[in-house]
Design an enzyme around this catalytic site. Structure first.
Site, PDB file in Angstrom:
ATOM      1  N   ILE A   1    -120.430  -3.293  93.218  1.00 45.86           N
ATOM      2  CA  ILE A   1    -121.729  -2.965  93.822  1.00 45.86           C
ATOM      3  C   ILE A   1    -122.848  -2.929  92.786  1.00 45.86           C
ATOM      4  O   ILE A   1    -124.014  -3.201  93.093  1.00 45.86           O
ATOM      5  CB  ILE A   1    -121.653  -1.644  94.650  1.00 45.86           C
ATOM      6  CG1 ILE A   1    -122.850  -1.521  95.569  1.00 45.86           C
ATOM      7  CG2 ILE A   1    -121.522  -0.424  93.750  1.00 45.86           C
ATOM      8  CD1 ILE A   1    -123.008  -2.612  96.580  1.00 45.86           C
TER       9      ILE A   1
ATOM     10  N   ASP B   1    -114.522   3.794 104.814  1.00 42.90           N
ATOM     11  CA  ASP B   1    -115.477   3.404 103.759  1.00 42.90           C
ATOM     12  C   ASP B   1    -116.602   2.568 104.374  1.00 42.90           C
ATOM     13  O   ASP B   1    -117.774   2.911 104.216  1.00 42.90           O
ATOM     14  CB  ASP B   1    -114.785   2.669 102.598  1.00 42.90           C
ATOM     15  CG  ASP B   1    -115.806   2.183 101.574  1.00 42.90           C
ATOM     16  OD1 ASP B   1    -116.245   2.999 100.738  1.00 42.90           O
ATOM     17  OD2 ASP B   1    -116.211   1.011 101.635  1.00 42.90           O
TER      18      ASP B   1
ATOM     19  N   SER C   1    -118.966   2.586  81.345  1.00 43.95           N
ATOM     20  CA  SER C   1    -117.883   2.145  82.207  1.00 43.95           C
ATOM     21  C   SER C   1    -116.690   1.867  81.305  1.00 43.95           C
ATOM     22  O   SER C   1    -116.869   1.477  80.150  1.00 43.95           O
ATOM     23  CB  SER C   1    -118.317   0.849  82.917  1.00 43.95           C
ATOM     24  OG  SER C   1    -117.700   0.713  84.166  1.00 43.95           O
ATOM     25  N   ARG C   2    -115.486   2.083  81.836  1.00 44.89           N
ATOM     26  CA  ARG C   2    -114.312   1.892  80.977  1.00 44.89           C
ATOM     27  C   ARG C   2    -114.161   0.436  80.571  1.00 44.89           C
ATOM     28  O   ARG C   2    -113.795   0.134  79.431  1.00 44.89           O
ATOM     29  CB  ARG C   2    -113.047   2.377  81.693  1.00 44.89           C
ATOM     30  CG  ARG C   2    -113.078   3.878  82.015  1.00 44.89           C
ATOM     31  CD  ARG C   2    -112.052   4.223  83.043  1.00 44.89           C
ATOM     32  NE  ARG C   2    -112.103   3.287  84.144  1.00 44.89           N
ATOM     33  CZ  ARG C   2    -111.177   3.160  85.079  1.00 44.89           C
ATOM     34  NH1 ARG C   2    -110.103   3.933  85.053  1.00 44.89           N
ATOM     35  NH2 ARG C   2    -111.306   2.275  86.058  1.00 44.89           N
TER      36      ARG C   2
ATOM     37  N   LYS D   1    -122.703   5.727  97.950  1.00 41.75           N
ATOM     38  CA  LYS D   1    -122.036   6.287  99.122  1.00 41.75           C
ATOM     39  C   LYS D   1    -120.552   6.011  99.022  1.00 41.75           C
ATOM     40  O   LYS D   1    -120.191   5.010  98.409  1.00 41.75           O
ATOM     41  CB  LYS D   1    -122.612   5.728 100.428  1.00 41.75           C
ATOM     42  CG  LYS D   1    -122.611   4.204 100.598  1.00 41.75           C
ATOM     43  CD  LYS D   1    -121.398   3.373 100.718  1.00 41.75           C
ATOM     44  CE  LYS D   1    -120.292   3.699 101.642  1.00 41.75           C
ATOM     45  NZ  LYS D   1    -119.297   2.564 101.715  1.00 41.75           N
TER      46      LYS D   1
HETATM   47  P1  NAP Z   1    -115.226  -1.222  92.335  1.00 40.24           P
HETATM   48  O1  NAP Z   1    -115.884  -2.452  91.815  1.00 40.24           O
HETATM   49  O2  NAP Z   1    -113.782  -1.261  92.643  1.00 40.24           O
HETATM   50  O3  NAP Z   1    -115.457   0.020  91.363  1.00 40.24           O
HETATM   51  C1  NAP Z   1    -116.625   0.232  90.589  1.00 40.24           C
HETATM   52  C2  NAP Z   1    -116.253   0.575  89.179  1.00 40.24           C
HETATM   53  O4  NAP Z   1    -115.834   1.921  89.101  1.00 40.24           O
HETATM   54  C3  NAP Z   1    -115.073  -0.205  88.645  1.00 40.24           C
HETATM   55  O5  NAP Z   1    -115.446  -1.491  88.203  1.00 40.24           O
HETATM   56  C4  NAP Z   1    -114.580   0.668  87.517  1.00 40.24           C
HETATM   57  O6  NAP Z   1    -115.233   0.311  86.292  1.00 40.24           O
HETATM   58  C5  NAP Z   1    -115.007   2.064  87.952  1.00 40.24           C
HETATM   59  N1  NAP Z   1    -113.787   2.807  88.299  1.00 40.24           N
HETATM   60  C6  NAP Z   1    -112.766   2.393  89.057  1.00 40.24           C
HETATM   61  N2  NAP Z   1    -111.781   3.319  89.080  1.00 40.24           N
HETATM   62  C7  NAP Z   1    -112.223   4.325  88.290  1.00 40.24           C
HETATM   63  C8  NAP Z   1    -111.646   5.557  87.884  1.00 40.24           C
HETATM   64  N3  NAP Z   1    -110.398   5.882  88.218  1.00 40.24           N
HETATM   65  N4  NAP Z   1    -112.378   6.360  87.092  1.00 40.24           N
HETATM   66  C9  NAP Z   1    -113.605   6.001  86.679  1.00 40.24           C
HETATM   67  N5  NAP Z   1    -114.187   4.814  87.018  1.00 40.24           N
HETATM   68  C10 NAP Z   1    -113.494   3.994  87.816  1.00 40.24           C
HETATM   69  O7  NAP Z   1    -115.963  -0.672  93.633  1.00 40.24           O
HETATM   70  P2  NAP Z   1    -117.357  -1.039  94.292  1.00 40.24           P
HETATM   71  O8  NAP Z   1    -117.131  -1.997  95.384  1.00 40.24           O
HETATM   72  O9  NAP Z   1    -118.383  -1.332  93.244  1.00 40.24           O
HETATM   73  O10 NAP Z   1    -117.644   0.371  95.014  1.00 40.24           O
HETATM   74  C11 NAP Z   1    -118.049   1.501  94.278  1.00 40.24           C
HETATM   75  C12 NAP Z   1    -118.755   2.461  95.224  1.00 40.24           C
HETATM   76  O11 NAP Z   1    -119.859   1.775  95.830  1.00 40.24           O
HETATM   77  C13 NAP Z   1    -117.850   2.936  96.376  1.00 40.24           C
HETATM   78  O12 NAP Z   1    -118.121   4.282  96.649  1.00 40.24           O
HETATM   79  C14 NAP Z   1    -118.265   2.043  97.542  1.00 40.24           C
HETATM   80  O13 NAP Z   1    -118.082   2.680  98.797  1.00 40.24           O
HETATM   81  C15 NAP Z   1    -119.746   1.837  97.245  1.00 40.24           C
HETATM   82  N6  NAP Z   1    -120.283   0.608  97.831  1.00 40.24           N
HETATM   83  C16 NAP Z   1    -119.627  -0.578  97.716  1.00 40.24           C
HETATM   84  C17 NAP Z   1    -120.126  -1.706  98.358  1.00 40.24           C
HETATM   85  C18 NAP Z   1    -119.451  -3.052  98.264  1.00 40.24           C
HETATM   86  O14 NAP Z   1    -119.859  -3.987  98.970  1.00 40.24           O
HETATM   87  N7  NAP Z   1    -118.458  -3.236  97.403  1.00 40.24           N
HETATM   88  C19 NAP Z   1    -121.289  -1.625  99.102  1.00 40.24           C
HETATM   89  C20 NAP Z   1    -121.971  -0.426  99.141  1.00 40.24           C
HETATM   90  C21 NAP Z   1    -121.452   0.677  98.511  1.00 40.24           C
HETATM   91  P3  NAP Z   1    -114.462   0.501  84.884  1.00 40.24           P
HETATM   92  O15 NAP Z   1    -113.061   0.014  85.047  1.00 40.24           O
HETATM   93  O16 NAP Z   1    -115.283  -0.324  83.960  1.00 40.24           O
HETATM   94  O17 NAP Z   1    -114.541   1.974  84.605  1.00 40.24           O
END
Ligand code: NAP
Length: 308
Positions: A15, A169, A37-38, A91
């Site tokens: 995101i 979600d 970020s990690r 969110k």
């Molecule tokens: P994602 O790419 O899977 O996760 C975002 C980043 O969070 C990962 O790249 C990772 O970065 C870090 N992360 C993952 N596990 C972690 C942990 N155990 N501890 C600390 N950091 C961790 O997910 P995303 O799709 O961006 O979604 C993230 C949030 O945005 C969620 O709450 C989701 O509901 C919301 N969101 C997503 C979308 C969508 O379309 N994807 C849309 C709107 C809102 P590192 O490995 O570099 O730490």
């Protein structure tokens, strides 16, 4: 114009690349000066592997956006608030209602702003739907939110883990709109389908009622291939309302009355700057409370295993 807000981003993943970086790049109200970020990195700014290192090295940061999955957001939010930084929460704002209540208290104690962002609330036709419904007598409403998890969330293990919310979600996006445009409501029954190999539901059917007895249903499905449905329908004394495309298009009795390109994240950052400058917070927990209630009241139905 006021000075740009010096902001950092934490949890650099899907995101952040899809929405936060493009929105911030065009917004004169912000200067993105660090990321933590990690593994993920943002080009052309200092990157750190955790929020503590970022806050130590870049004390001029005034605000942070926390974009990691919800299960891992509380500690980062607490650290930022205690360091007197304004906090933008992706969110859903947390994995539990009570941890976000705690963050609200911490924000107030530290004199900084907390923003629980609900991007779908800023979809282009949502305010028009609310304005229409405000002038009508609603008879019933139905939320149909059906999408293909393999297309939108490939290999996201956190989303299936406890606190990842499963189909809620995306479902919480529908609830963030419904709680903004419909009268106050509460859940009366729910059935949640859990794949036998997963800790979170892949589908759910939820019934709500408003205090004056209007029925509202919600049908969530994560296995819909082909056309995707992100629709809220209402039967009213002034006709049938269909808010479709996740809040982007509004039709009354089949006639499209609002259809504009979306700008959800630019609007979210505009709102965040507004509350930072006004010295207030914006934390509406209604969508998260409904999800908690669905897990609390819902019947657990075990369905066939899900594999990516
Ligand atoms: P994602 O790419 O899977 O996760 C975002 C980043 O969070 C990962 O790249 C990772 O970065 C870090 N992360 C993952 N596990 C972690 C942990 N155990 N501890 C600390 N950091 C961790 O997910 P995303 O799709 O961006 O979604 C993230 C949030 O945005 C969620 O709450 C989701 O509901 C919301 N969101 C997503 C979308 C969508 O379309 N994807 C849309 C709107 C809102 P590192 O490995 O570099 O730490």
């Amino acid at each position: 114009m006021s000075q740009p807000i010096k902001i950092g981003i934490v949890g650099v993943g899907k995101i952040v690349h899809d929405q936060h970086l493009p929105a911030l790049a065009k917004d004169q109200d912000y200067r993105l000066i660090a990321a933590a970020s990690r593994h993920g990195k943002v080009e052309d700014i200092p990157n750190f592997t955790d929020i503590e290192a970022m806050l130590d090295a870049v004390p001029e940061l005034e605000a942070v956006s926390l974009c990691m999955p919800p299960q891992f957001r509380y500690d980062a939010a607490r650290t930022a608030l205690m360091a007197k930084k304004h906090v933008f929460l992706e969110k859903p704002p947390g994995a539990t209602v009570s941890e976000v209540e705690d963050l609200k208290t911490l924000a107030a104690q530290n004199g900084v702003s907390l923003f629980a962002s609900w991007h779908s609330r800023y979809a282009p036709a949502v305010e028009a739907a609310r304005a229409f419904l405000d002038t009508t007598k609603i008879k019933s409403a139905a939320i149909n939110w059906k999408e293909d998890v393999r297309r939108w969330h490939p290999n996201q293990e956190w989303i299936w883990a406890p606190g990842g919310f499963g189909v809620f979600d995306p479902g919480i996006n529908a609830l963030s709109i419904a709680t903004h445009i419909l009268p106050a409501m509460f859940i009366t029954s729910a059935v949640l389908d859990f794949p036998e190999n997963r800790a979170s539901p892949v589908a759910a059917r939820v019934a709500f009622r408003t205090s004056n007895g209007l029925p509202v249903t919600m049908d969530l499905d994560w296995l819909q291939t082909g056309p995707q449905s992100w629709d809220i329908l209402a039967e009213t004394d002034k006709g049938a309302m269909v808010l479709s495309g996740g809040g982007s298009k509004l039709a009354i009795d089949g006639k499209v009355v609002h259809d504009e390109p979306e700008a959800e994240y630019p609007m979210l950052y505009k709102r965040f700057a507004e509350i930072v400058r006004a010295g207030t917070s914006d934390v509406d927990l209604a969508p998260l409370q409904h999800v908690a209630d669905a897990f609390m009241l819902g019947k657990r139905n075990v369905v066939e295993a899900f594999f990516d």
